[in-house]
Design a protein around this motif. Structure first.
Motif, mmCIF file in Angstrom:
data_model
loop_
_atom_site.group_PDB
_atom_site.id
_atom_site.type_symbol
_atom_site.label_atom_id
_atom_site.label_comp_id
_atom_site.label_asym_id
_atom_site.label_seq_id
_atom_site.Cartn_x
_atom_site.Cartn_y
_atom_site.Cartn_z
ATOM 1 N N ILE A 186 -0.567 -12.405 50.097
ATOM 2 C CA ILE A 186 -0.356 -10.884 49.693
ATOM 3 C C ILE A 186 -0.355 -10.133 50.884
ATOM 4 O O ILE A 186 0.393 -9.316 51.430
ATOM 5 C CB ILE A 186 -1.120 -10.531 48.394
ATOM 6 C CG1 ILE A 186 -0.699 -11.375 47.283
ATOM 7 C CG2 ILE A 186 -0.936 -9.030 48.220
ATOM 8 C CD1 ILE A 186 -1.663 -11.113 46.253
ATOM 9 N N ASN A 193 5.061 -8.803 48.834
ATOM 10 C CA ASN A 193 4.408 -7.537 47.945
ATOM 11 C C ASN A 193 5.571 -6.882 47.035
ATOM 12 O O ASN A 193 5.423 -6.207 46.066
ATOM 13 C CB ASN A 193 3.695 -6.653 48.753
ATOM 14 C CG ASN A 193 2.202 -7.085 48.993
ATOM 15 O OD1 ASN A 193 1.757 -7.540 47.972
ATOM 16 N ND2 ASN A 193 1.619 -7.133 49.966
ATOM 17 N N GLU A 988 -0.266 -0.212 46.452
ATOM 18 C CA GLU A 988 -0.529 -0.997 47.343
ATOM 19 C C GLU A 988 -1.944 -1.329 47.426
ATOM 20 O O GLU A 988 -2.892 -0.364 47.720
ATOM 21 C CB GLU A 988 -0.254 -0.544 48.869
ATOM 22 C CG GLU A 988 1.120 -0.293 49.279
ATOM 23 C CD GLU A 988 1.592 0.468 50.454
ATOM 24 O OE1 GLU A 988 0.415 0.866 51.299
ATOM 25 O OE2 GLU A 988 2.721 0.810 50.640
#
Length: 992
Positions: A186, A193, A988
């Motif tokens: 990731i 992502n 995020e």
């Protein structure tokens, strides 16, 4: 295809298909047989998005796509008929199918079962998965998986496993993903992502929560294990769970509904979830079917386009875009939803195809003079019954649409299928008369009264909004009726007061015309003695004199009865006529009351009960008729019917004849008797005058008592008026309490308009004496209409001034009589005032922008109608902080209750209010980039998630990019708003 932006649809995120790598219980003999059942059930259950799930594989996902691609050629092997109807084929081909790769990872649950984590991929990213995903995952021993199974592990099983397929299956059974390698993947791959949504199961058996629920913060766990589980939550975007506690916890609303729950507690909870779990997260559900019998028996409602970008929106709006329930969310009646609008423009000045609207929040954006407000105005003009709000300050139409296109018209169609044109027959009523239209600057004018000299006062607007509720309106109308009745009663009493005053003055003037009482009594005594002396001279004996005096007394009594008869007859005749008029009024009120009752049974009941009023009317009329007088040829009056007065006058006349006969024997000497007659007439006259004086004095006392009572009644009515204002405030209080959950408080107060009273008294007062200056409490030029007051003090001063005006001590202008002065003094200066505060700030002390927002809250929050709300640039005069914190939050919540259409140039309203439908407007020739559109005013609409890069080859400006790109290109701060939204929801992840 119809596009209304983001709409609620059924999504199934977790369903296995035949051939799944683990626990395959499907009984279909072939894939074709299975997928026939699979897609039939999807159609029957109206499931429009499906996550094809398998363990460490997307092969089954590819099988489903292959089947759909050939669906039109699928036929029944026995009959040769097409398997699916055209409607079913169209539905199935539009199902959004996406891959869901199911993995197992440590740490294990309390039941020694591995945690399931799901990777939902963007279908457009599938071709990169082998290199970007499968090839990078390792287990806890550092081994990788490929299509042959576990690398190195498979070699050990060569002797026992005959095929790669078996080895692969065995590898899947034993492959446990390592959290470290997943986090590394990731962190190291931005593209991964952007194209993957991670969903962790939260059940006790195969979820991250284990035995301890997440809201217990793993109090009894080993620190390292708790840390691992926390890390899993932090990398996850969503949760597989139907537990209501999970749903509330991950939305930061675990304590919602508890005592003393408030905004501060909510903010603290949200902060804790973000800190401990990485972000707020939506909870999802899928059927997790491993057999045909359970296919699509569970689903999640998702409000989004049928795209991966649409699905991605649930990470930003985990509460409002996701619902786990049976029925479709955000229910609204179809009759109060605008389904579509259409410009009718024969000369191609306006787009001539339908523009579809979402049932929630629709925003219209565009450059300057692009036609944003024209579209909103057209909706308002088509539906508003009272179009005064559409006019400019100089009472002109804001837009002359016929001048743009002579054949112009505009059509609105409701969700229930009823259409209406802007230009139609005058007799045709609006299909949505209760819509609210808030034009540009309307809120500012309400917030700044000096700019609103021609507009409606805010207090009146609030009152009208409160009274949209039928019960409140009925109560308020009744209040107005009562107050007006009190006004009339008060005015009638004031009239009566001055009538009594005039009557008292007349009595006093009449008394002054009468002789002195002592003189009259002395004169009667002297004349009586003279009569006796004259009778003695006439030769009457003592016995005859005694008899004579007795007869004279009877004559005086009979004369008194005659005078009393005249007074009683006059009084009775006038009073019966007055009572008759009152009974007529009562009868009219009775008929109004009866006619207002709709139920026949209740109407009949009260008709019978109130028959006594009709009977009373008949009785009064009979009494008036009974004492009517008629005149003969000589003018002599007599009664036509038998009555008590006729009986009495007959008795008086008969008695008079008897007395006259009794007096004849005493009339021997004519000259003496003539003198006696003169004296007796004088005595009789003086006695009559004495009687009149006594009667006048008695009437004066009675009138003065009535005057005092009348004044008391006047102020009792004044009390009742004030109490009506107090009561209506109490009665309407319930309409305002619902707004307190939004931090808005409306406090009803009975106020006294000092300003109006001072102005009115000043105008009638003699300024040279300026008696109003003697009353600084009530006649205070510095006081406002909203100044605090004590009713007892007001009333006491009013009573004092009442007396001063009546006795002439308060100097008023000669042209104003005292009665009118009292009416002005005691006019109804009360009013119901609605004091508004927002988060403890008073409306009058706010900035114009904030006050505008609060007024918007009032208009929306108090409106009982569920018809659409149209708002043109609500952000005007609001600072960006107020927009992002207040306006955005408010619109997000209110759009769930009723359809909203907003024109805006602020990106936060578009993006952070999560508008379901964006309408982009463009006028040809108004932009740097020319458009090839055939229309002068053109429009396109879609969801926020509708995204596609700018296509420079496309010359039609509106079609050259996605809705998201239009937002970023047109609206102020568009890109920043998207970034703020993603940052706020922590898309995020913090993976440290």
């Amino acid at each position: 295809m119809i596009n209304r932006g983001s709409e609620w649809r059924k999504w199934n995120f977790h369903v296995h298909t035949k051939g799944t790598n683990k626990n395959d219980q499907f009984t279909s003999k072939t894939l074709d047989e299975f997928f026939y059942t699979f897609f039939k059930k999807a159609y029957d259950n109206n499931v429009q998005a499906i996550g094809i799930t398998d363990y460490f594989s997307i092969d089954r996902y590819k099988d489903s796509l292959e089947y759909v691609s050939q669906i039109q050629t699928k036929i029944n092997s026995t009959t040769g008929a097409q398997l699916f109807t055209d409607e079913e084929i169209n539905f199935i081909k539009n199902i959004f199918i996406f891959p869901n790769v199911e993995l197992r990872m440590l740490p294990a649950t309390d039941r020694a079962r591995l945690i399931n984590i799901h990777c939902i991929f963007n279908p457009d990213y599938v071709e990169h998965l082998e290199n970007d995903f499968f090839g990078h995952l390792t287990n806890q021993d550092g081994k990788k998986m490929n299509k042959h199974g576990l690398i190195d592990y498979g070699q050990e099983l060569d002797a026992n496993l005959e095929t790669d397929t078996l080895r692969y299956k065995k590898g899947v059974d034993n492959f446990v993903i390592d959290l470290t390698s997943l986090k590394k993947l990731i962190n190291g791959n931005k593209k991964f992502n952007e194209n993957c949504i991670l969903v962790v199961s939260n059940s006790n058996q195969d979820g991250a929560s284990g035995v301890q629920q997440h809201y217990d913060v793993f109090e009894n766990e080993d620190g390292s294990l708790m840390g691992l589980r926390t890390s899993i939550y932090k990398i996850s975007h969503c949760i597989f769970s139907t537990n209501p506690k999970d749903i509330k916890y991950f939305l930061g609303k675990r304590l919602e509904g508890s005592k003393d729950y408030n905004e501060d507690i909510y903010k603290k909870e949200v902060e804790e979830v973000i800190n401990n779990r990485g972000s707020l997260k939506p909870c999802l559900v899928g059927c997790d079917s491993h057999s045909e019998t359970t296919l699509f028996n569970k689903f999640t409602w998702i409000k989004a386009d049928l795209t991966f970008e649409g699905l991605r929106q649930i990470c930003f709006e985990p509460e409002q875009r996701v619902k786990i329930q049976t029925y479709k969310p955000d229910f609204k009646e179809e009759k109060v939803i605008i389904d579509k609008v259409k410009f009718i423009s024969p000369n191609k000045k306006f787009l001539d195809t339908e523009i579809y609207l979402n049932s929630n929040l629709n925003v219209i954006i565009g450059g300057k003079s692009s036609g944003k407000s024209i579209l909103l105005y057209s909706v308002a003009k088509t539906l508003l019954p009272d179009q005064e709000i559409l006019l400019t300050d100089i009472a002109e139409e804001k837009y002359d649409l016929k001048s743009i296109d002579s054949g112009f018209n505009f059509e609105i169609t409701s969700r229930s299928g009823i259409s209406q044109l802007m230009f139609r027959d005058l007799e045709e009523n609006s299909i949505m008369p209760d819509i609210k239209y808030i034009p540009q600057n309307y809120l500012v004018k309400l917030a700044e009264p000096e700019l609103n000299k021609k507009g409606r006062p805010l207090n009146k607007l609030v009152r009208e909004l409160i009274n949209e509720n039928p019960d409140s309106k009925s109560r308020y109308n009744n209040f107005i009726k009562n107050v007006k009745n009190f006004d009339k009663e008060r005015e009638d009493l004031i009239n009566h007061y001055f009538d009594l005053n005039d009557e008292i003055h007349k009595i006093e003037a009449n008394l002054k015309t009468k002789s002195n009482k002592e003189v009259l009594e002395t004169n009667i005594k002297t004349n009586t003695e003279k009569v006796e002396e004259l009778n003695k001279e006439a030769g009457l004996s003592d016995e005859e004199l005694i008899k004579y005096k007795e007869v004279q007394g009877k004559k005086a009594d009979n004369n008194q009865k005659k005078e009393e008869f005249k007074e009683d007859f006059k009084h009775t005749n006038e009073s019966l006529k007055e009572i008759g008029q009152q009974v007529d009024n009562l009868n009219t009120s009775k008929n109004t009351f009866i006619n207002g009752i709709k139920d026949e049974g209740i109407k009949k009941y009260y008709c019978q009960k109130l028959d006594l009023i009709s009977n009373l009317k008949h009785e009064i009329d009979s009494m008036v008729e009974e004492i009517k007088l008629v005149s003969d040829e000589e003018g002599k009056k007599s009664f036509t019917k038998d009555n008590k007065f006729k009986e009495l006058v007959s008795t008086i006349e008969h008695t008079s004849k008897i007395i006259n006969e009794e007096l004849k024997p005493f009339q021997k000497n004519e000259q003496i008797q003539q003198q006696v007659k003169v004296l007796n007439d004088s005595i009789s006259s003086d006695k009559k005058t004495l009687t009149e004086i006594d009667q006048l004095n008695k009437e004066k006392v009675e009138k003065n008592e009535s005057l005092t009572k009348c004044k008391e009644d006047i102020f009792k009515i004044y009390d009742s008026t004030y109490q009506e204002y107090q009561q209506i405030i109490t009665d309407l209080k319930g309409r305002t309490t619902d707004l307190e959950k939004d931090g808005l408080k409306i406090e009803g107060i009975s106020q006294f308009n000092f300003v109006k009273l001072y102005k009115n008294i000043f105008e009638i007062s003699d300024g040279r004496k300026a008696h109003y200056n003697y009353y600084p409490e009530i006649f205070n030029e510095q006081k406002k209409a909203t100044s605090d007051f004590e009713y007892a003090i007001i009333k006491a001063e009013l009573e004092k001034i009442f007396d001063e005006i009546c006795n002439g001590n308060f100097a008023i202008l000669p042209k104003v009589n005292r009665k009118d002065g009292i009416k002005i003094l005691l006019d109804d200066y009360f009013f119901d005032y609605w004091r508004i505060t927002y988060k403890n700030d008073k409306l009058g002390e706010m900035s114009t922008g904030k006050a505008s927002f609060v007024i918007l809250m009032l208009i929306i929050g108090l409106s009982i109608s569920k018809s659409p709300i149209l708002i043109d640039q609500p952000e005007d005069n609001l600072d960006n902080r107020s927009i992002t914190r207040d306006l955005v939050f408010y619109l997000k919540n209110k759009k769930l209750e009723r359809q909203i259409i907003v024109v805006t140039h602020n990106a936060n309203i578009v993006v952070n209010s999560d508008a379901e439908n964006i309408i982009v407007a463009n006028q040809k020739g108004q932009n740097d980039v020319e458009s090839s559109s055939e229309f002068l005013f053109d429009y396109i609409n879609g969801a926020i998630e509708n995204s596609s890069p700018i296509n420079k080859e496309e010359k039609d400006l509106l079609k050259s990019m996605g809705i998201r790109e239009h937002i970023a290109d047109i609206v102020e701060g568009g890109k920043d708003a998207f970034l703020l939204r993603e940052k706020r929801y922590r898309f995020e992840k913090l993976l440290s």
